[in-house]
Design an enzyme around this catalytic site. Structure first.
Site, PDB file in Angstrom:
ATOM      1  N   CYS B 152       3.826   2.414   2.095  1.00 42.17           N
ATOM      2  CA  CYS B 152       4.384   1.064   2.016  1.00 42.17           C
ATOM      3  C   CYS B 152       3.437   0.125   1.267  1.00 42.17           C
ATOM      4  O   CYS B 152       3.870  -0.756   0.529  1.00 42.17           O
ATOM      5  CB  CYS B 152       4.727   0.530   3.408  1.00 42.17           C
ATOM      6  SG  CYS B 152       3.333   0.522   4.530  1.00 42.17           S
ATOM      7  N   THR B 153       2.130   0.339   1.453  1.00 42.61           N
ATOM      8  CA  THR B 153       1.159  -0.474   0.717  1.00 42.61           C
ATOM      9  C   THR B 153       1.259  -0.190  -0.773  1.00 42.61           C
ATOM     10  O   THR B 153       1.307  -1.108  -1.603  1.00 42.61           O
ATOM     11  CB  THR B 153      -0.278  -0.147   1.199  1.00 42.61           C
ATOM     12  OG1 THR B 153      -0.375  -0.492   2.567  1.00 42.61           O
ATOM     13  CG2 THR B 153      -1.307  -0.929   0.407  1.00 42.61           C
TER      14      THR B 153
END
Lengths: 496, 369
Positions: B152-153
């Protein structure tokens, strides 16, 4: 790709440049000193001179991989130099067919080398060499006998700018400056949607918690245990969702709000240079003039310059970028102010200033700089025999020094095949320790793998001295290959 | 590489060397049996030729191949095995192989395994006496996990140059190319760098360089001649002790650290009774009753990253063949209590491992989830 890629990743291009301009002198060829030279040449050292007056013998070929089997009668130093030169044409490797004693007694021949490597010297000769080189170089001694050996380093001062600390992060939240505070104030936590709230960098959460803390308590940041607990509770109260990552990060980093102290070793360095003529620091003149400037900076601003480094943290891209920019700008301003203080000092003292990049590098690392003050070889030896030190390693150390003394006094470079010399040594050292007996097995005077280990350690140390990065040991390291253990007889002072 | 030279200088008579790699220019800062003109040739062949020429009376036999391609007969020919491997997977494989060759009724089948590794100014050496001392698998949980970045980062909130590089590698490349990314192809690497740089520019992130891209994508570990000399020579001293019995071998692990001072520190690791390779007992895993099969797979991911798992009643989840994968996929989300009873012994296999793992799963009373 650069052939030095795998090491530039450790010590940077600048470090590789330091190696490229370094000059080492090796007095005496053994398997251990040969291994040392091989490691340095592969790493890209600028120049090595190897000095030895003897011809290759059967003993050499047995212990050293680098002595070819068909070179009988040739000079050892020249044989080694020629072979090792072929490993890296960017290094310059010179073999000198001379007796090392000639070099030891001729200061002019020693003056141009940063590091001088010796082996198998009697104590008084080592002292003589030390007196001739201590102002200009680091002296490293490597001795390998049977299953044991030692590496010793002697120097007046050694300084380290980049000690490779785990982290250079310093948030300086106890002393907020307008840019960081107004950025934090521009964020209204209450008004944020959950998703945005979860992506506020922990630095901002800490600043907001600190502001709340100051509203409640009109003194400094939390310091006692109950105060720290209360502070963490303030942070925890920001949490909206269970186990919110940025809030957890803020709690983990809560200790960073305390007032950072000037490290003890650095304070001592401030004292040591105080009132001294900086030129007394010889080779370390630049380092100590930078330390003096740093002291003046601290006196003026009541803190060390900021490194500008930040850890990664849970945040959206824009928020993180903004904080990085604020810290980098502040660090840049600090570096400029530090450079001004330093250049002023240089002008006042009539010193040649360091380059812009050196000043910046020092400033960025200033919290983690180190200095080592060494002791001369004879003092080292006396102190090494302090009673509380590990007795087995002490025995090995004594036996090695005894072997060095014996060989040197009898003008022997080896006792390979010389039964009477082996027996004399065994008698001499019988009272030291049983396992030292292995040292005097006449058929295994130098074991190649043991010498390679010691040559490897000596090369790591010489590399650290050359780079002024990482921290060398002080001062005598003894290796026992039976146990696969080393012991350092620490002597001298370390400031960090 | 230094290991071979040390052993040769100690006059060990026959050394077989296996390496599937070819010489790269970045090997030259530490591997002195190779010169610039050898770049591109097989490491094993060049090293063997060099030592054979240099040390009369020693015979080095090269094998340009993967360790996994050699037969049991091949490994049975040796008294001592020395490894300088570059991955956890390869170390686990050779460890399981050498332990597996032990015949309890024949002590000569206990072949000492000496393992060395370095990273920067640090390194370690261990001596494994199969079935007697701790084996590589016994200490698997000591290995630091490889640095990874949450997807997600990478996808939504990149902050570091590494995030941009990982995005180009993991998310970008499969979209742009049907061909797999090959880190050894300069054109692939250059494109990866340019794409990562582009991504970084879009997000105002500085610091993406070709060198960093190579480092992240290839998981490059810094390596220097001196540390390799220290570790390789200690491996040889151990081989020398084992071959000549002049002294007892290292019991059984030594670490070397040169970053801050210099320390060689020996210590003894205990063998684990529940080691899947050298121990007799099954690995025990405690999980909440409501945990799913996916949770179980995650909890044994260190031991078996690509596990297939079976109970006495039959397969629970199989990665291969695709038909079986499809048929067992639904089990992944089921609670364990629907699949087997607490205390059941399961068998885990993994294509990267030469052994199967026995796991006893107990359901804990309190459900913490």
């Amino acid at each position: 790709m650069n052939k030095y890629d795998r090491q530039i990743r450790l010590w940077s291009e600048a470090g590789q440049g330091s190696l490229k301009s370094a000059r080492h002198l090796v007095l005496g060829v053994t398997a251990a000193t040969t291994e040392f030279v091989k490691n340095m040449v592969l790493a890209g050292i600028g120049h090595v001179t190897i000095v030895d007056g003897n011809s290759v013998t059967e003993a050499d070929r047995s212990a050293s991989f680098f002595m070819h089997h068909d070179v009988d009668g040739s000079n050892r130093a020249q044989v080694i130099a020629q072979y090792i030169q072929s490993l890296n044409d960017e290094a310059e490797v010179v073999g000198a067919a001379e007796n090392p004693n000639h070099y030891i007694q001729t200061p002019e021949l020693l003056a141009s080398y940063d590091i001088i490597i010796t082996t198998r010297l009697a104590d008084d000769i080592l002292m003589q060499l030390w007196k001739n080189v201590c102002k200009t170089s680091v002296l490293i001694q490597i001795d390998s006998y049977g299953c044991v050996g030692q590496v010793r380093s002697f120097f007046l001062w050694h300084t380290i700018v980049d000690s490779h600390p785990e982290s250079r992060v310093e948030l300086y939240l106890h002393n907020l400056w307008s840019e960081i505070e107004s950025y934090s104030d521009s964020i209204d936590l209450e008004a944020l949607e959950n998703h945005d709230h979860e992506h506020i960098a922990f630095v901002v959460l800490l600043i907001k918690a600190l502001q709340e803390w100051k509203r409640r308590h009109h003194n400094g940041p939390p310091s006692t245990l109950p105060e720290k607990k209360e502070f963490k509770a303030i942070i925890k109260a920001f949490e909206r969702t269970y186990d919110q990552e940025n809030v957890s990060e803020a709690v983990r980093n809560a200790w960073r709000v305390s007032v950072p102290k000037v490290p003890e070793g650095l304070s001592k360095l401030f004292e040591i240079q105080e009132g001294c003529n900086l030129r007394e620091f010889g080779l370390q003149l630049t380092f100590f003039s930078l330390v003096r400037a740093l002291k003046q900076f601290v006196a003026k601003y009541d803190r060390l310059p900021l490194s500008g480094d930040l850890p990664d943290m849970k945040s959206d891209t824009a928020g993180y970028n903004r904080i990085v920019e604020i810290y980098r700008t502040k660090a840049k301003q600090d570096a400029e102010q530090f450079a001004r203080v330093y250049l002023n000092l240089c002008q006042l003292e009539g010193l040649e200033p360091a380059s812009q990049s050196e000043i910046e590098h020092f400033c960025k690392n200033c919290r983690h700089i180190r200095a080592l003050r060494g002791v001369p070889p004879n003092e080292d030896k006396r102190l090494n025999l302090r009673v509380h030190e590990d007795s087995e390693f002490k025995s090995i150390f004594s036996a090695i020094c005894g072997a060095n003394e014996y060989l040197y006094r009898n003008h022997l470079t080896t006792w390979y095949g010389d039964q009477s010399a082996a027996e004399a040594l065994r008698d001499y050292s019988a009272h030291y320790a049983d396992q030292v007996g292995l040292v005097y097995d006449s058929s295994a005077e130098e074991l190649h793998s043991v010498s390679a280990f010691l040559g490897g350690i000596a090369a790591q140390e010489a590399t650290k001295f050359t780079l002024h990065q990482y921290t060398p040991f002080m001062h005598t390291l003894v290796y026992d290959a039976i146990k696969q253990a080393t012991h350092v007889f620490l002597n001298g002072e370390i400031f960090n | 590489m230094a290991t071979r030279q040390n052993l040769a200088a100690l006059r060990v008579l026959v050394i077989d060397v296996i390496d599937m790699d070819t010489i790269d220019v970045t090997n030259l800062n530490r591997q002195f049996l190779f010169s610039e003109s050898d770049v591109g040739k097989a490491k094993a062949s060049v090293a063997a030729e060099f030592v054979n020429k240099r040390v009369p009376g020693v015979k080095v036999v090269p094998h340009v191949s993967a360790i996994q391609d050699m037969s049991d007969d091949f490994y049975e020919r040796f008294n001592i095995v020395i490894c300088g491997l570059d991955s956890v997977e390869a170390r686990r494989w050779i460890n399981a192989k050498i332990v597996g060759l032990v015949d309890d009724n024949d002590p000569t089948t206990i072949r000492p395994l000496i393992d060395g590794g370095t990273e920067g100014l640090r390194g370690q050496v261990r001596v494994i006496l199969p079935t007697i001392t701790a084996c590589y698998e016994c200490s698997l949980d000591m290995i630091a996990p490889q640095k990874t970045y949450p997807l997600c980062t990478i996808a939504a909130t990149p902050r570091l140059p590494e995030h941009c590089i990982e995005w180009a590698l993991v998310v970008g490349w499969p979209q742009w190319h049907s061909e797999l990314f090959d880190a050894d192809r300069p054109d692939h690497m250059q494109e990866m760098y340019e794409r990562a740089l582009e991504r970084a520019k879009e997000h105002c992130i500085s610091g993406v360089t070709l060198s960093l891209t190579q480092g992240v994508v290839k998981h490059i570990i810094p390596a220097i001649a001196s540390t390799n000399a220290i570790v390789a020579s200690a491996c040889c001293t151990e081989a020398f002790k084992l071959a000549t019995a002049i002294a007892p071998p290292l019991d059984n692990y030594m670490t070397y650290a040169g970053n801050d001072g210099a320390h060689a520190y020996p210590f003894s690791l205990d063998a684990r009774p529940d080691c899947p390779v050298c121990g007799g007992e099954a690995l025990r895993v405690d999980l909440a009753k409501s945990a799913t099969l996916s949770d179980l797979l995650e909890s044994i991911a260190v031991q078996a990253p690509k596990a297939s798992i079976s109970a006495a009643s039959g397969p629970l989840y199989m990665r291969n063949p695709p038909v079986l994968e499809k048929a067992t996929r639904a089990n992944l989300t089921k609670p364990l209590s629907e699949l087997f009873e607490s205390g059941s012994e399961l068998v885990v296999t993994d294509a990267t491992l030469p052994f199967s793992l026995r796991v006893t799963v107990r359901f804990s009373q309190d459900d913490h989830r």
